[in-house]
Design a protein around this motif. Structure first.
Motif, PDB file in Angstrom:
ATOM      1  N   GLN B  90      27.370   3.772  43.076  1.00 59.33           N
ATOM      2  CA  GLN B  90      28.513   2.861  43.070  1.00 59.33           C
ATOM      3  C   GLN B  90      28.674   2.206  41.690  1.00 59.33           C
ATOM      4  O   GLN B  90      29.784   2.002  41.210  1.00 59.33           O
ATOM      5  N   VAL B  91      27.530   1.882  41.081  1.00 62.30           N
ATOM      6  CA  VAL B  91      27.563   1.262  39.743  1.00 62.30           C
ATOM      7  C   VAL B  91      28.037   2.301  38.724  1.00 62.30           C
ATOM      8  O   VAL B  91      28.918   2.043  37.895  1.00 62.30           O
ATOM      9  N   LYS B  92      27.439   3.481  38.821  1.00 65.53           N
ATOM     10  CA  LYS B  92      27.789   4.564  37.888  1.00 65.53           C
ATOM     11  C   LYS B  92      29.294   4.864  37.946  1.00 65.53           C
ATOM     12  O   LYS B  92      29.955   5.054  36.915  1.00 65.53           O
ATOM     13  N   ALA B  93      29.849   4.871  39.175  1.00 62.80           N
ATOM     14  CA  ALA B  93      31.255   5.236  39.369  1.00 62.80           C
ATOM     15  C   ALA B  93      32.209   4.087  39.044  1.00 62.80           C
ATOM     16  O   ALA B  93      33.433   4.246  39.148  1.00 62.80           O
ATOM     17  N   GLY B  94      31.638   2.938  38.693  1.00 63.69           N
ATOM     18  CA  GLY B  94      32.502   1.798  38.386  1.00 63.69           C
ATOM     19  C   GLY B  94      33.038   1.106  39.627  1.00 63.69           C
ATOM     20  O   GLY B  94      33.933   0.273  39.549  1.00 63.69           O
ATOM     21  N   GLU B  95      32.461   1.422  40.779  1.00 63.16           N
ATOM     22  CA  GLU B  95      32.891   0.793  42.027  1.00 63.16           C
ATOM     23  C   GLU B  95      32.146  -0.507  42.281  1.00 63.16           C
ATOM     24  O   GLU B  95      32.492  -1.265  43.181  1.00 63.16           O
ATOM     25  N   ALA B  96      31.042  -0.717  41.533  1.00 62.33           N
ATOM     26  CA  ALA B  96      30.287  -1.971  41.639  1.00 62.33           C
ATOM     27  C   ALA B  96      29.808  -2.341  40.244  1.00 62.33           C
ATOM     28  O   ALA B  96      29.663  -1.476  39.372  1.00 62.33           O
ATOM     29  N   ASP B  97      29.572  -3.647  40.047  1.00 63.23           N
ATOM     30  CA  ASP B  97      29.151  -4.115  38.723  1.00 63.23           C
ATOM     31  C   ASP B  97      27.634  -4.210  38.594  1.00 63.23           C
ATOM     32  O   ASP B  97      27.112  -4.400  37.491  1.00 63.23           O
ATOM     33  N   ALA B  98      26.960  -4.123  39.732  1.00 70.97           N
ATOM     34  CA  ALA B  98      25.496  -4.173  39.735  1.00 70.97           C
ATOM     35  C   ALA B  98      25.025  -3.735  41.103  1.00 70.97           C
ATOM     36  O   ALA B  98      25.807  -3.738  42.056  1.00 70.97           O
ATOM     37  N   CYS B  99      23.749  -3.335  41.207  1.00 77.67           N
ATOM     38  CA  CYS B  99      23.204  -3.010  42.527  1.00 77.67           C
ATOM     39  C   CYS B  99      21.848  -3.675  42.709  1.00 77.67           C
ATOM     40  O   CYS B  99      21.193  -4.061  41.740  1.00 77.67           O
ATOM     41  N   ILE B 309      20.219 -10.923  45.059  1.00 75.01           N
ATOM     42  CA  ILE B 309      21.658 -10.622  44.952  1.00 75.01           C
ATOM     43  C   ILE B 309      22.293 -11.554  43.910  1.00 75.01           C
ATOM     44  O   ILE B 309      23.085 -11.123  43.067  1.00 75.01           O
ATOM     45  N   SER B 310      21.906 -12.825  43.962  1.00 72.92           N
ATOM     46  CA  SER B 310      22.459 -13.793  42.999  1.00 72.92           C
ATOM     47  C   SER B 310      22.120 -13.413  41.563  1.00 72.92           C
ATOM     48  O   SER B 310      22.924 -13.580  40.654  1.00 72.92           O
ATOM     49  N   ARG B 311      20.899 -12.922  41.371  1.00 72.35           N
ATOM     50  CA  ARG B 311      20.511 -12.558  40.001  1.00 72.35           C
ATOM     51  C   ARG B 311      21.369 -11.386  39.511  1.00 72.35           C
ATOM     52  O   ARG B 311      21.833 -11.379  38.371  1.00 72.35           O
ATOM     53  N   ALA B 312      21.601 -10.421  40.376  1.00 73.59           N
ATOM     54  CA  ALA B 312      22.443  -9.276  40.009  1.00 73.59           C
ATOM     55  C   ALA B 312      23.854  -9.775  39.677  1.00 73.59           C
ATOM     56  O   ALA B 312      24.464  -9.366  38.673  1.00 73.59           O
ATOM     57  N   TYR B 313      24.343 -10.683  40.516  1.00 72.57           N
ATOM     58  CA  TYR B 313      25.672 -11.243  40.327  1.00 72.57           C
ATOM     59  C   TYR B 313      25.771 -11.995  38.988  1.00 72.57           C
ATOM     60  O   TYR B 313      26.711 -11.786  38.210  1.00 72.57           O
ATOM     61  N   ASP B 314      24.773 -12.831  38.704  1.00 75.51           N
ATOM     62  CA  ASP B 314      24.780 -13.604  37.451  1.00 75.51           C
ATOM     63  C   ASP B 314      24.714 -12.688  36.233  1.00 75.51           C
ATOM     64  O   ASP B 314      25.355 -12.943  35.214  1.00 75.51           O
ATOM     65  N   ALA B 315      23.907 -11.633  36.339  1.00 79.09           N
ATOM     66  CA  ALA B 315      23.776 -10.714  35.206  1.00 79.09           C
ATOM     67  C   ALA B 315      25.110 -10.011  34.937  1.00 79.09           C
ATOM     68  O   ALA B 315      25.526  -9.847  33.787  1.00 79.09           O
ATOM     69  N   ALA B 316      25.805  -9.622  36.024  1.00 84.20           N
ATOM     70  CA  ALA B 316      27.093  -8.940  35.863  1.00 84.20           C
ATOM     71  C   ALA B 316      28.149  -9.920  35.343  1.00 84.20           C
ATOM     72  O   ALA B 316      28.859  -9.621  34.370  1.00 84.20           O
ATOM     73  N   GLU B 317      28.226 -11.082  35.964  1.00 81.37           N
ATOM     74  CA  GLU B 317      29.189 -12.120  35.578  1.00 81.37           C
ATOM     75  C   GLU B 317      29.053 -12.484  34.101  1.00 81.37           C
ATOM     76  O   GLU B 317      30.043 -12.729  33.414  1.00 81.37           O
ATOM     77  N   ASN B 318      27.814 -12.576  33.645  1.00 78.51           N
ATOM     78  CA  ASN B 318      27.555 -13.026  32.275  1.00 78.51           C
ATOM     79  C   ASN B 318      27.465 -11.882  31.274  1.00 78.51           C
ATOM     80  O   ASN B 318      27.078 -12.085  30.129  1.00 78.51           O
ATOM     81  N   ARG B 319      27.816 -10.700  31.710  1.00 79.47           N
ATOM     82  CA  ARG B 319      27.923  -9.541  30.831  1.00 79.47           C
ATOM     83  C   ARG B 319      26.677  -9.312  29.983  1.00 79.47           C
ATOM     84  O   ARG B 319      26.718  -9.154  28.760  1.00 79.47           O
TER      85      ARG B 319
END
Lengths: 341, 341
Positions: B90-99, B309-319
């Motif tokens: 999903q990440v590879k395909a650009g369907e998700a920003d992190a897993c 999950i929050s850590r993945a989210y924060d990492a994606a959000e903060n680029r």
């Protein structure tokens, strides 16, 4: 038989103000021990008071002191009359059965190795100390003498550690484990894998890999690792324990209610503290030398330094070196033969 | 903008019974997040209840599950429709920003690396996680992905760790230290010495050697080490903390008096416990890949998995990845150029 321990009285952060009282205390508790107190006689004698005339105490003067931050190479070359070196010389000369110092670790390693020389069949000395576990304690080595080890060094550490535990704790077949990482994909590096093979074939009671958390679970009586990893594991533990202890204190000091709770819980907290008091574990043996040299923590107080003297005494009393030598000779007759030529 | 996280719902010791409630909880707390729940649809849907129709949740079916003890190589080769692999896809395909996955670490590493590929200029992925310190927390890497590292790998870990902290904690110049042993004689092995030179010349805010106890003293925002040493330090800490916690419990359970003391001290003890609750530190990022892959502890409960999950989210959000890539490109224009050919 009398067991004689030479003490570098000038070493450590506190020098004679700790080492001399610890020595006096030790003698009171060990009636068959004699002590050789090494250092500046004019400093030691007044501290001894009436004990100066105790027939079980011999003062040996040494004019110099190795500084805590001094380069080991320079200390070895230039300080031939340091209290550290003279204490080690006592062991070499057969005037003492072991020596103890709270001085500079690097200098103690370098001078011990230079003066005492290695046991036949052992390539490198290793620092070995006990650590508490849920089951009692374990012995870990090397804790910092060797930053790069080959598999054969780790094997030698295993033999030395096992013989130490066999001799000092009267365990016939102490378990030996090798410090390694997770059971997943990559089980350790090449050196550790090769060392595990050697240990498995050694005839020791080898129990295989021990992970970091296995140290404190008491997974093995002896845990071998290279000095870099061992030192990191030891210091990381010290740092974590300090952080937890200080924040437990902080929480209990937060307000009058929590202080009241602390007062009520004091005996529980003291029992807890006593159980893991690092001073009880003070005294690391430099194994692999033709003589027993024990390193005390530099910041040791009287209780802690006393434990380091006790460890030296127990190692000498229980003939740890003879036990190591004979096992090495059994396993590596060639090494012993070379020595006897 | 919506940030989308793909969750391997079947991974971990508890599987969907933990991951699904954690996902629901996470969405309630993060209104701008969407989740892709990957796993056996017939298992997930009932657990979701009314949330199954939530427009922020997308279920992606995957028929297989990677076992916790399964060989990573076999999981990579044979389980192309595992929940872990499909989540990474999903990440590879650009369907998700992190897993995020609580599954088998080795398999997650192997599949993430195979599917996502390395960032240009980075040779090896590293596992990076936060640890508590007296000052707050530090980030340490590598925690077990690489058992043998060269100096240039440790440099890359330093860059990645620093950019992670810069991005996620908005620190301009996070301090970077290298894990090393005592300040005496032999300061570390050759690799660490050479890596320290590279880090010193890197333009990062390099503070030099950090000893094991310096981790918890908060000596640096980022601490680099090879995966063998990092894993030992981490697991040793876990083992020590467990031993101390269980014996504190034991002491308080000794008799009715100590139980009374525990009752009175309960709020203090709970505060203490909360402060170092390992669940708050759950969620290690696999850094160095062209995508964010987060590893949760296998035994995570709902709270702990939610933190991953929050850590993945924060990492994606903060680029975080963009930050790492651009710093690498600045420092190693050649590596980036090769990639752009």
């Amino acid at each position: 038989m009398t067991t004689r321990i030479a003490i570098d009285c000038m070493g450590g952060d506190h020098g004679p103000s700790v080492t001399v009282p610890a020595a006096i205390q030790f003698l009171a508790e060990h009636t068959s021990a004699n002590l050789v107190l090494v250092g500046q006689e004019e400093v030691l004698r007044p501290l001894l008071g009436t004990h100066a005339s105790d027939s079980r105490i011999r003062i040996v003067h040494a004019s110099e002191v190795v500084g805590m931050d001094e380069s080991p190479a320079l200390a070895l070359r230039n300080k031939k009359d340091s209290s550290m070196r003279v204490a080690i010389n006592q062991v070499k000369a057969g005037e003492a059965d072991a020596c103890v110092s709270a001085g500079n670790t690097g200098a103690l390693m370098a001078i011990s190795r230079f003066v005492l020389k290695m046991l036949p069949g052992i390539d490198r000395p290793a620092i070995c100390a006990p650590l508490p576990t849920v089951k009692g304690h374990t012995h870990m080595l090397d804790l910092g003498a060797n930053v790069d080890c080959g598999p054969e060094h780790l094997l030698q550490f295993g033999i030395m550690g096992a013989m130490l535990v066999a001799a000092m704790e009267h365990k016939d077949q102490p378990t030996v484990g090798i410090l390694n990482i997770g059971e997943e994909e990559i089980k350790g590096n090449e050196v550790v894998k090769a060392a595990a093979e050697l240990l498995r074939a050694s005839g020791l009671n080898f129990v295989g890999n021990v992970e970091g958390d296995g140290i404190y679970k008491g997974d093995a009586d002896v845990i071998v690792c290279d000095g870099f990893v061992g030192n990191v594991a030891l210091k990381t533990s010290e740092g974590l324990a300090q952080m937890l202890a200080s924040s437990l204190r902080e929480e209990f000091k937060r307000n009058w209610l929590t202080k009241l709770a602390a007062l009520i819980a004091i005996s529980v907290l003291n029992n807890f503290k006593r159980r893991f008091d690092h001073r009880r574990y003070n005294g690391a043996i430099l194994l692999g030398l033709k003589g027993i040299s024990v390193k005390s923590h530099g910041s040791a107080d009287v209780l802690a330094f006393g434990n380091a003297i006790s460890r030296a005494y127990d190692a000498a009393e229980n003939r740890v070196l003879e036990r190591i030598s004979s096992r090495i000779a059994e396993m590596m007759p060639a090494a012993a033969a070379v020595e006897n030529v």
